[in-house]
Design an enzyme around this catalytic site. Structure first.
Site, mmCIF file in Angstrom:
data_model
loop_
_atom_site.group_PDB
_atom_site.id
_atom_site.type_symbol
_atom_site.label_atom_id
_atom_site.label_comp_id
_atom_site.label_asym_id
_atom_site.label_seq_id
_atom_site.Cartn_x
_atom_site.Cartn_y
_atom_site.Cartn_z
ATOM 1 N N ASP A 91 30.036 52.882 87.252
ATOM 2 C CA ASP A 91 30.830 53.516 86.043
ATOM 3 C C ASP A 91 32.160 52.893 86.884
ATOM 4 O O ASP A 91 32.375 52.535 87.932
ATOM 5 C CB ASP A 91 30.863 55.108 85.448
ATOM 6 C CG ASP A 91 30.996 55.839 85.289
ATOM 7 O OD1 ASP A 91 32.286 55.050 84.646
ATOM 8 O OD2 ASP A 91 31.291 56.858 84.956
ATOM 9 N N ASP A 270 22.061 56.827 81.569
ATOM 10 C CA ASP A 270 22.068 57.707 83.030
ATOM 11 C C ASP A 270 21.969 59.087 82.828
ATOM 12 O O ASP A 270 22.499 59.760 81.986
ATOM 13 C CB ASP A 270 22.692 57.008 83.889
ATOM 14 C CG ASP A 270 24.316 57.352 83.377
ATOM 15 O OD1 ASP A 270 24.641 57.955 84.477
ATOM 16 O OD2 ASP A 270 24.808 56.773 82.475
#
EC number: 2.4.2.29
Length: 375
Positions: A91, A270
């Site tokens: 990320d 996720d």
């Protein structure tokens, strides 16, 4: 990276195969979160051999601060540093921009923020976030975006979305000017934003699709909005994003959230929930949700979960795991985390099997109430 769409169920759920230089991932897939290069309370060996995680996550913001880029580069990237030889996704830090609202300033150049560790000041720009992710070396890297809070005023959400699109173009340009550090391919996923406004989500999805990246992500959901809004936004976006490319819904969520969003055409998920909730004694099972701290389990000597194939679920009893939590033993957190992660991976594996059989819709409708049951 290559994505092959194998089958689409009548419900809209999809099964595919995602191939990276570090391995093959069958979708739909759940990705355990290893924010600082470590999935909390779980070893890499357990992730590989017991949980059979196919891909895990790291976070640009946290890895940039600790251990830092010098250490990661000397190690040869995160794969070498943490000993994980399967695919990695990072990320970009956009969510941390959102969560550090009191200690950051967003401007066109990027985001100026204070470290949560020592208060030092740093600037993230689309360019240096791409450079940082080059050093980390993940197979899939995320564009730098702003994740607006919920609720957001319309004009704020619109300005934020437009800034995210401008930042995306700078991310793409920077990647085209640089090469991977460690010899394996890195694939960029842009992120759809727009809060819970339908017109903004549509504009953002069309803008992201027009960049023709190898995969696409949906951000800014699971930040406090009602579940119905999340499903509505996700359904709207998946109607626009190209069908032949993988779709990643960021930060979602409960087992029933995952099943519902699979039906909307999502391929990748996720969430910290399986490990975070596991460390607090909440276990997800095929029969429902267990609070293992409850006294009712004190003399229940049945398996933690007979239907969960992992070692932790098969070889430890509810009574013993409850005892570990009551006694404050770290092993309890580890066993609960392994159990929950294995359950999530088994859940998406079962979903894939139903998609391939063309029976996903009825199966999902039956499963969701069962999964929500409080035992």
């Amino acid at each position: 990276m290559n994505f092959e769409l194998t089958k689409t169920d009548p419900s809209g759920a999809r099964a595919g195969t995602l191939t990276t230089d570090h391995g093959v991932i069958q979708t739909p897939i759940f990705m355990p979160v290893g924010t600082v290069g470590s999935v909390k309370a779980v070893t890499q060996e357990q992730l590989r051999n017991d949980i059979d995680a196919r891909i895990i996550l790291g976070n640009t913001y946290h890895l940039y601060l600790r251990p830092g880029l010098d250490v990661l580069k000397q190690a040869g990237g995160l794969h070498k540093f943490n000993g994980w030889d399967r695919p990695l996704l990072t990320d970009s830090g956009g969510y941390q921009v959102f969560s550090l609202a009191a200690n950051r300033k967003i401007k066109e150049e990027g985001c100026l923020f204070q470290s949560h560790i020592d208060g030092s000041r740093h600037l993230f720009t689309p360019e240096n976030v791409m450079d940082i992710q080059r050093v980390i070396g993940a197979d899939i890297i995320m564009a730098f975006d702003e994740c607006p809070p919920y609720p957001s005023e319309y004009q704020y959400a619109k300005r934020s979305m437009e800034l995210t699109h401008r930042w995306l173009d700078r991310c793409i340009k920077r990647l085209n000017e640089t090469t991977p550090e460690y010899g394996h391919e890195q694939t960029l996923f842009p992120i759809v934003q727009g809060s819970t406004y339908k017109d903004l989500r549509k504009i953002s999805a069309e803008a992201i699709a027009s960049r023709n990246c190898a995969g696409n992500a949906i951000g800014g959901l699971s930040v406090g909005e009602p579940e119905a809004d999340m499903y509505e936004m996700c359904g709207l976006v998946t109607e626009i994003l190209p069908k032949e490319k993988p779709r990643y819904l960021m930060g979602v969520g409960t087992p029933w959230n995952i099943l519902q969003n699979i039906e909307l055409g999502i391929d990748m998920f996720d969430c910290v929930m399986p490990t975070r909730n596991g460390r607090n004694g909440m276990l997800f099972t095929w029969q429902g949700v267990i609070n293992i701290r409850n006294k009712k389990w004190a003399t229940d000597f049945s398996q933690l979960d007979a239907e969960n194939p992992c070692f932790a679920s098969q070889n430890y009893t509810k009574a013993y795991v409850r005892h570990l939590f009551v006694a404050g033993e770290i092993l309890g957190m580890t066993l609960a985390s392994i159990h929950n992660l294995c359950f999530y991976l088994e859940l998406v594996k079962a979903a894939r099997e139903q998609i391939l059989q063309g029976t996903y819709g009825p199966w999902k409708t039956k499963m969701i109430p069962q999964l929500k049951t409080r035992l």
